[in-house]
Write an enzyme that holds these catalytic residues in place. Structure first.
Site, PDB file in Angstrom:
ATOM      1  CG  HIS A 258      -0.510  57.940  81.260  1.00 40.55           C
ATOM      2  ND1 HIS A 258       0.756  57.408  81.183  1.00 40.55           N
ATOM      3  CD2 HIS A 258      -1.112  57.648  80.085  1.00 40.55           C
ATOM      4  CE1 HIS A 258       0.909  56.824  79.997  1.00 40.55           C
ATOM      5  NE2 HIS A 258      -0.209  56.945  79.315  1.00 40.55           N
TER       6      HIS A 258
ATOM      7  CG  ASP B 103       0.145  64.160  81.989  1.00 42.14           C
ATOM      8  OD1 ASP B 103       0.152  64.562  80.812  1.00 42.14           O
ATOM      9  OD2 ASP B 103       0.107  62.964  82.301  1.00 42.14           O
TER      10      ASP B 103
ATOM     11  CD  GLN C   4      -5.094  62.214  76.234  1.00 44.81           C
ATOM     12  OE1 GLN C   4      -5.811  62.688  75.346  1.00 44.81           O
ATOM     13  NE2 GLN C   4      -4.405  61.106  76.049  1.00 44.81           N
TER      14      GLN C   4
ATOM     15  CE  LYS D 198      -0.784  60.446  74.129  1.00 44.30           C
ATOM     16  NZ  LYS D 198      -1.002  60.146  75.548  1.00 44.30           N
TER      17      LYS D 198
ATOM     18  CB  CYS E  67      -1.055  53.954  80.447  1.00 43.04           C
ATOM     19  SG  CYS E  67      -0.176  53.183  79.097  1.00 43.04           S
TER      20      CYS E  67
HETATM   21  C1  LIG Z   1      -0.233  59.668  76.492  1.00 42.93           C
HETATM   22  C2  LIG Z   1      -0.180  60.184  77.872  1.00 42.93           C
HETATM   23  C3  LIG Z   1       1.012  60.203  78.588  1.00 42.93           C
HETATM   24  C4  LIG Z   1       2.299  59.635  78.035  1.00 42.93           C
HETATM   25  O1  LIG Z   1       2.663  60.214  76.832  1.00 42.93           O
HETATM   26  P1  LIG Z   1       3.868  59.607  75.979  1.00 42.93           P
HETATM   27  O2  LIG Z   1       3.735  60.270  74.650  1.00 42.93           O
HETATM   28  O3  LIG Z   1       3.649  58.118  75.917  1.00 42.93           O
HETATM   29  O4  LIG Z   1       5.127  59.940  76.689  1.00 42.93           O
HETATM   30  C5  LIG Z   1       0.995  60.749  79.847  1.00 42.93           C
HETATM   31  N1  LIG Z   1      -0.124  61.236  80.383  1.00 42.93           N
HETATM   32  C6  LIG Z   1      -1.289  61.231  79.735  1.00 42.93           C
HETATM   33  C7  LIG Z   1      -2.501  61.828  80.375  1.00 42.93           C
HETATM   34  C8  LIG Z   1      -1.362  60.691  78.458  1.00 42.93           C
HETATM   35  O5  LIG Z   1      -2.522  60.671  77.804  1.00 42.93           O
END
Ligand SMILES: *Cc1c(COP(=O)(O)O)cnc(C)c1O
Length: 411
Positions: free
Chosen positions: A128, A205, A208, A231, A369
């Site tokens: 991302h 990260d 997800q 999320k 993104c």
């Molecule tokens: C949504 C997402 C982000 C960014 O999250 P924010 O809530 O916009 O800070 C980073 N990495 C992944 C894999 C995402 O899905």
């Protein structure tokens, strides 16, 4: 109806907890397939937001009065709840942030400050933007090098290429647990072990993954794990950075201000202990407390069943979509969940998304993104259906009918 009853856990009961799912848009029942962008909120969280501002609102950590102490207790209880769920060793390892992006920027700025010119950071080709740009900015600032592990056409990280990139110069590896665009579940535990073999730290990260599986940071042995509250059924504007305590202790503070200090004079300031060292200023108190409520909610859900259910949704959606002429599913990893991204020959994703929307179906279209990933597949973007445990097979059937109708209109 039968599909609902056959599911391994009671989706109907779960859906009752999410009022946003019970509405119509353009006179059609809403089908919400944009969970990769953000999740809907259960009643427990909605009630907690209202309750906090109606009954508890006060600034934390400094007040002697009743409301302040109560808000402080609740905020810290949320931290402990999240610590337990992640199986972190100490609540000092749970730093409240604004979200995934904020957590990555914190690590890039603070951990990044300890790195030297010539050091290397490794990411993958499916990251991302928020797990690319902060590292680029850091590399520019400090004279570091950013290395990118390539992927195969199925959307899997090439492990032998990863091993080739790892060296004594590698100081940090930052990889998404699950790709928001492809649904690939990366073999993060093995990748962490390989990074540790060369003495590098590893940031996961988890934006997800936390909403789709149980996370055990000690089992993974990651050094950092970041995610966004919104999320994982909590509010926007709040998130978590998990970091190993000894590492966080060595790292310099990120932002300066109130709450992060022990003592301030004009000559010299000493910093507060963990986790407050990284939490300058009045935090998102309601957000922290209500993220705790979101975690209370997910504790009531059987995540083994969630994994089975969500894989069934993704597999079923892929199977039916594959029968469409000219449709290509982007991302075909062996280990994949919750996301189905596709493109259609000669059609722009935006047009399909707009027609689906008019039929009550919320999907995401565009680059998600992940522009470098779109460049790899040589497409402008995809249509992405991303599922949560409250989605059903019936919704996928309705989505497929709506897609057929949309394609006929575009012919
Ligand atoms: C949504 C997402 C982000 C960014 O999250 P924010 O809530 O916009 O800070 C980073 N990495 C992944 C894999 C995402 O899905």
């Amino acid at each position: 109806m039968s599909a609902l009853q056959n599911l391994p856990f009671n989706v109907r009961e779960i859906r009752e907890q999410f009022p946003a799912l019970r509405q119509q848009v353009y006179g059609k029942n809403l089908i919400y397939f944009d969970n990769g962008a953000t999740s809907q909120k259960p009643q427990l969280v909605l009630d907690a937001i209202n309750h906090y501002y109606s009954k508890e609102n006060a600034n934390i950590h400094r007040g002697v009065h009743y409301l302040s102490q109560r808000a402080t207790t609740e905020y810290e209880a949320a931290r402990t709840r999240i610590q337990k769920r992640l199986n972190a060793k100490s609540s000092n390892e749970i730093i409240f942030t604004k979200g995934t992006t904020d957590g990555i920027n914190l690590v890039a700025s603070s951990f990044g400050n300890m790195l030297q010119a010539g050091d290397e950071i490794i990411i993958s080709a499916m990251e991302h933007h928020s797990n690319i740009v902060p590292w680029q900015m850091l590399c520019e600032r400090k004279g570091l090098f950013l290395r990118v592990i390539p992927i195969n056409f199925e959307g899997e990280i090439l492990q032998d290429e990863y091993e080739k990139l790892l060296s004594k110069k590698t100081k940090l590896v930052a990889i998404t647990h699950i790709s928001n665009t492809l649904g690939t579940v990366n073999p993060i535990k093995e990748m962490i072990a390989k990074a540790h073999n060369v003495g590098a730290k590893f940031l996961v990260d988890g934006a997800q993954s936390i909403q789709h599986m149980s996370i055990d940071v000690r089992d993974l042995n990651c050094d950092f794990f970041v995610f966004s509250g919104h999320k994982v059924f909590g509010p926007t504007g709040i998130g978590v950075l998990y970091g190993k305590e000894d590492l966080l202790d060595q790292m310099p503070p990120y932002q300066g201000g109130g709450d992060m200090i022990a003592k301030v004079t004009f000559e010299r300031t000493t910093y507060n202990e963990l986790p407050y060292k990284f939490e300058a200023g009045t935090p998102h108190i309601a957000g922290g407390i209500c993220l705790g409520k979101a975690f209370e909610y997910i504790e009531s859900i059987d995540f083994k069943a969630v994994e089975v259910h969500e894989r069934a949704l993704a597999d079923y959606a892929s199977q039916v979509l594959e029968t469409f002429e000219g449709l290509t599913i982007i991302g075909d990893a062996k280990n994949k969940t919750s996301v189905v991204s596709f493109s259609l020959k000669d059609l722009h994703p935006f047009d399909i998304g707009t027609l689906l929307d008019k039929q009550g179906i919320a999907v995401r279209t565009g680059h998600h993104c992940t522009q470098p990933l779109m460049d790899f597949y040589k497409i402008p973007g995809t249509v992405r259906a991303s599922f949560a445990f409250y989605n059903t097979i019936e919704e996928i059937d309705a989505f497929v009918i709506a897609l057929e109708r949309s394609l006929n209109m575009l012919k």
